[in-house]
Write an enzyme that holds these catalytic residues in place. Sequence first.
Site, PDB file in Angstrom:
ATOM      1  N   GLY A  68       0.061  47.818  51.733  1.00  0.00           N
ATOM      2  CA  GLY A  68       1.357  47.508  52.307  1.00  0.00           C
ATOM      3  C   GLY A  68       1.350  46.239  53.116  1.00  0.00           C
ATOM      4  O   GLY A  68       0.393  45.467  53.109  1.00  0.00           O
ATOM      5  N   GLY A  83      -1.234  47.197  55.895  1.00  0.00           N
ATOM      6  CA  GLY A  83      -2.350  48.112  55.717  1.00  0.00           C
ATOM      7  C   GLY A  83      -2.395  48.712  54.329  1.00  0.00           C
ATOM      8  O   GLY A  83      -1.498  48.517  53.508  1.00  0.00           O
ATOM      9  N   ASP A  96      12.603  43.364  54.093  1.00  0.00           N
ATOM     10  CA  ASP A  96      11.622  43.169  53.030  1.00  0.00           C
ATOM     11  C   ASP A  96      12.021  43.978  51.804  1.00  0.00           C
ATOM     12  O   ASP A  96      11.212  44.702  51.222  1.00  0.00           O
ATOM     13  CB  ASP A  96      10.234  43.572  53.508  1.00  0.00           C
ATOM     14  CG  ASP A  96       9.140  43.030  52.588  1.00  0.00           C
ATOM     15  OD1 ASP A  96       9.405  42.040  51.868  1.00  0.00           O
ATOM     16  OD2 ASP A  96       8.035  43.603  52.589  1.00  0.00           O
TER      17      ASP A  96
END
EC number: 2.7.11.1
Length: 718
Positions: A379, A382, A494
Amino acid sequence: MDKVQQQADLFGKTISPFVASQPTNVGGFTDQKIIGGSETTQPPATSPPSPPSPDTQTSPPPATAAQPPPNQPPNTTPPPTPPSSPPPSITPPPSPPQPQPPPQSTPTGDSPVVIPFPKPQLPPPSLFPPPSLVNQLPDPRPNDNNILEPINNPISLPSPPSTPFSPPSQENSGSQGSPPLSSLLPPMLPLNPNSPGNPLQPLDSPLGGESNRVPSSSSSPSPPSLSGSNNHSGGSNRHNANSNGDGGTSQQSNESNYTEKTVIGIGIAGVLVILFIAGVFFVRRKQKKGSSSPRSNQYLPPANVSVNTEGFIHYRQKPGNGNSSAQNSSPDTNSLGNPKHGRGTPDSAVIGTSKIHFTYEELSQITEGFCKSFVVGEGGFGCVYKGILFEGKPVAIKQLKSVSAEGYREFKAEVEIISRVHHRHLVSLVGYCISEQHRFLIYEFVPNNTLDYHLHGKNLPVLEWSRRVRIAIGAAKGLAYLHEDCHPKIIHRDIKSSNILLDDEFEAQVADFGLARLNDTAQSHISTRVMGTFGYLAPEYASSGKLTDRSDVFSFGVVLLELITGRKPVDTSQPLGEESLVEWARPRLIEAIEKGDISEVVDPRLENDYVESEVYKMIETAASCVRHSALKRPRMVQVVRALDTRDDLSDLTNGVKVGQSRVYDSGQYSNEIRIFRRASEDSSDLGTNTGYYPSQDYATSHEYESESRAFNTSHRNH
């Protein structure tokens, strides 16, 4: 008459030492004048009559003016005496004898004898003699031998009638003899100077007339006879007094016990009330602590849902609780059948899940020590692991890559946002974990991978057009919920195909709020750290960092272009100048709408297996979303309405006709991308996939910069 006079003389000789006193000396006993009794002496004219005999009513003796009035005994509060009534001489108030011996001289004849009496040492002067003299008082009652006997049992008589007495008749005198002295004297009660609570109150006395009368008690004993029954009566009186004393002591003891029990009962009741109040206080405090998250102007839930579109769950905020989230009053399950998550402990006050907190050991156990074989994606900050909870439920575990302050803020932001947002087309948060330097978010696992995987994956079947439309509508509804029904609105920041997860029915669920920010005002927000993914960034956000909800609209327009064309947002395999999907698609979209030929923009892999009207609708929607001017772009609610209804699409234009919107200049777009790259050069989030599943980067910054420079040169030559 002579016999009566003799009796009076004898009576005067007997009691004169005890009754004669000066009227003006009230403070105590002084020198007394005792008048000797002679047969010619008559009682004073103003003396009141003697008490009547038990059988017949007596009359006062005849008055005489020769005898002076005797003095009154001392009295603490002398009763008012009428000036016209001098004190009597025959029946003075009872005067018990002094403890001293009898008088030193006795009267002889008619000559008066003065006998000094010492003043009694009483606290207050009283009408009656000291109690110590009571037992020594000689009995004035004559016996057979005319010898005075001491009175053993002092008695009290009821008050005489208030009617005036008449002189005793000769018949009564002759038949009964002289009247008993006890009937002529007021009652002599024993006086206890040490008991101030029981003062001795005199009965009616002939000395004071009506003014000296004190009401007698109804319980006073009847006058005793002169026979030997006096002793029995006295013993009975003492027995009654003892009985009354025992009863008073028992009553006082009962009252004391009752008072003590009452005090104990009140004390116990008070303690119980205090404990109850304290319990209620602590329970309410615990509930408030467990159900209220810290107030923050940046992370507040929506009050209710106002968008009337399919797939929304309508929540209603509890009145009076500004911090309560939408889930507080939501149904037990969301529209996908997922269980509603409840509130947690104070450590997880920002979390709203059924399993709110996981330990690091639990997560390590279900991922076999965070083995790389469990990694399903990487991601924005992470790795993402797949795990199976103990009850068999699959979850996606996202690990926070960095422990910096910025990473922690992102972690906290995502926790607070996702825990409060529950929608059919939004990924649900299951729990979280904080252990030293480790931070984890546990999501519900969506099994069917991402939109990016199904559109751009190799060796996969082509995604059908009907499913593409369903995915577009679902993602638009989820994003519209964030913009319109969360207060303040949530900006995802995003939006991309790899952050749109698909379930088994190919229903879209928007994921990855790691980069989300809240905009609590209508004004735009200037971000100090530009974050996003190449190919999806709005031009104003890439160039200046200005963030609005229309930035998400631009990114969603890029997703629509992916669904229409099947191309990647940035594809380096395309010819020079066509690597950016937005730059390639805009002129072709305008041409397709004007000419009515959509063959050049539709994904060729569909092989004309699509509904043309739906393609036109999606083309117009995408074209309006990727406009250069943020103010000219529609809101997500308008996008949902355009995609999900058959209504006219005029509200998408915002007054701009097709072809009149400013078209991106390739050189300008390349310059904006370079500015964006410099602003976020140190960000590790750029160019990475933020969904659950891995996908290839669309372009490295090196290649993209060189190609953009070459494209700008050729563009200037033209």
